[in-house]
Scaffold this motif. Structure first.
Motif, PDB file in Angstrom:
ATOM      1  N   SER A  96      11.077  79.177 -18.817  1.00 28.70           N
ATOM      2  CA  SER A  96      11.454  79.634 -17.475  1.00 28.70           C
ATOM      3  C   SER A  96      10.266  79.678 -16.520  1.00 28.70           C
ATOM      4  CB  SER A  96      12.103  81.018 -17.561  1.00 28.70           C
ATOM      5  OG  SER A  96      13.359  80.942 -18.198  1.00 28.70           O
ATOM      6  N   LYS A 100      10.121  77.713 -12.956  1.00 27.38           N
ATOM      7  CA  LYS A 100       9.865  78.300 -11.638  1.00 27.38           C
ATOM      8  C   LYS A 100       8.744  77.545 -10.919  1.00 27.38           C
ATOM      9  CE  LYS A 100      11.180  82.999 -13.067  1.00 27.38           C
ATOM     10  NZ  LYS A 100      12.327  83.201 -12.157  1.00 27.38           N
ATOM     11  N   GLN A 163      12.782  79.467  -4.701  1.00 27.93           N
ATOM     12  CA  GLN A 163      12.791  78.653  -5.918  1.00 27.93           C
ATOM     13  C   GLN A 163      11.927  79.293  -7.004  1.00 27.93           C
ATOM     14  OE1 GLN A 163      14.770  76.095  -6.438  1.00 27.93           O
ATOM     15  NE2 GLN A 163      15.578  76.361  -4.372  1.00 27.93           N
ATOM     16  N   PHE A 164      10.797  79.869  -6.611  1.00 26.05           N
ATOM     17  CA  PHE A 164       9.957  80.579  -7.575  1.00 26.05           C
ATOM     18  C   PHE A 164      10.681  81.798  -8.149  1.00 26.05           C
ATOM     19  CE2 PHE A 164       6.545  78.450  -5.079  1.00 26.05           C
ATOM     20  CZ  PHE A 164       5.863  77.854  -6.122  1.00 26.05           C
ATOM     21  N   SER A 167      14.682  80.288  -9.948  1.00 24.54           N
ATOM     22  CA  SER A 167      14.698  79.223 -10.957  1.00 24.54           C
ATOM     23  C   SER A 167      14.512  79.802 -12.349  1.00 24.54           C
ATOM     24  CB  SER A 167      13.593  78.201 -10.673  1.00 24.54           C
ATOM     25  OG  SER A 167      13.808  77.558  -9.441  1.00 24.54           O
ATOM     26  N   THR A 168      15.261  79.268 -13.300  1.00 24.81           N
ATOM     27  CA  THR A 168      15.177  79.758 -14.679  1.00 24.81           C
ATOM     28  C   THR A 168      15.705  78.709 -15.643  1.00 24.81           C
ATOM     29  OG1 THR A 168      15.773  81.580 -16.147  1.00 24.81           O
ATOM     30  CG2 THR A 168      17.464  80.823 -14.630  1.00 24.81           C
TER      31      THR A 168
END
Length: 342
Positions: A96, A100, A163-164, A167-168
């Motif tokens: 993950s 990211k 997005q950081f 995201s995963t």
């Protein structure tokens, strides 16, 4: 600009198809090959751009500064391709945290590229269409341009923050890297913002500015003096042609979720996505074939490399010759010594 959302989300729907196996197998070969091609040529080309504009041209003009910023953004984009290539061929295995980082860099490139191209367009518009108002010293323009580049990167980083955060890595039939938003409304809002600020507004600005610029140049006697404009214009045209089809598909899918289950839509996404990925390696090609200054500096680099190799060979030959001469002299001395009486 491309984002990996659509392809990654389609991984979830493709698993429901049994009749689409041939297409899936083909895409697992096609996409990694396209990613590898873009990565290899883009990496070499953009590093060459940085070398030429930083070390050869010494960032003499504001356009050089913007083109270096654009090449840097492209390198960030290209750095993500090996990860997406492996994910397309197999699955996401990088965790993950890397998900990211990679998606964040991806989005950072999206905004940086488009906003930098917009800055280049506005700068050319002021310099050509508003020439009477553009009497600003080169030093001031350079300072303002560098400040704009920094601002572009700061704004782009701010837009990349979602997005950081969201995201995963997710595990379904296989592991994927995608954005898990709190709600569909949040996802739709972010994508509309991304497409609006990261694509449509910059594209509209470019179309308007370049329409006025072209009209101005056609009525000017010094049209030949603006040949350098061709490279900027070509970069923007290629960027729009490669990015517009994919972005339109993303917008359609965000509004109409039923397109997830359409085979033709899936194929269109894969093809247009692959075309969009090529933008990272196309800019250096445009510089070479259109930019006279770039081509001359490239030829100088090649000549210097050849000259360096030739000089290295000559030095090696001279060293060998000297060593041979010393050996010969030493052996002659040994012979002369052996002939002396004890």
């Amino acid at each position: 600009m491309v984002t990996p959302d659509d392809y990654l989300d389609l991984n979830l729907t493709w698993n429901d198809y049994t009749e689409n196996d041939n297409f899936l197998r083909a895409s697992k070969i096609f996409l990694p090959c396209m990613y590898a091609l873009a990565f290899a040529f883009g990496l070499i080309g953009n590093f060459l751009v940085l070398i030429i504009y930083i070390f050869c041209e010494k960032l003499k003009t504001l356009t050089d500064v913007f083109l270096v910023s654009l090449a840097t953004a492209d390198l960030f984009f290209l750095s993500t391709l090996p990860f997406w290539a492996y994910s397309a061929a197999h699955e996401w295995i990088f965790g993950s945290i890397m998900c990211k980082i990679i998606r964040g860099l991806y989005t950072l490139n999206l905004y940086t590229s488009m906003l930098t191209l917009t800055c280049i367009t506005i700068d050319r518009f002021i310099a050509i269409a508003q020439a009477t108002k553009a009497h600003v010293s080169q030093a001031k323009r350079m300072v303002c341009g560098k400040a704009m580049c920094i601002l572009v990167w700061v704004v782009s980083l701010a837009f990349a923050v979602p997005q950081f955060i969201y995201s995963t890595q997710a595990n379904h039939d296989k592991s994927i890297c995608h954005a898990l938003y709190p709600s569909h409304l949040t996802e739709l809002g972010l994508k509309v913002l991304q497409l609006t600020l990261g694509f449509f507004i910059p594209m509209l600005t470019m179309i308007i500015c370049y329409s006025v610029i072209i009209k101005t140049l056609l009525h000017a006697r010094s049209f030949q003096k603006h040949k350098s404009l061709r490279i900027i214009f070509a970069i923007i045209v290629v960027f729009i042609l490669t990015q517009l089809p994919y972005n339109l598909l993303i917008l359609i899918r965000s509004i109409h979720l039923d397109f997830y289950l359409d085979d033709n839509y899936t194929a269109a996404v894969v093809i247009t996505e692959a075309i969009a990925y090529l933008h990272g390696c196309l800019n250096p090609v445009l510089y070479f074939f259109i930019g006279v200054k770039f081509r001359k500096n490239f030829q100088k680099i090649i000549k210097n490399i050849r000259r360096g190799k030739h000089q290295g060979i000559m030095k090696q030959w001279q060293t060998t010759e000297e060593e041979g001469s010393k050996t010969c002299t030493a052996s002659h001395n040994v012979e002369a010594t052996s002939m002396c009486p004890l």
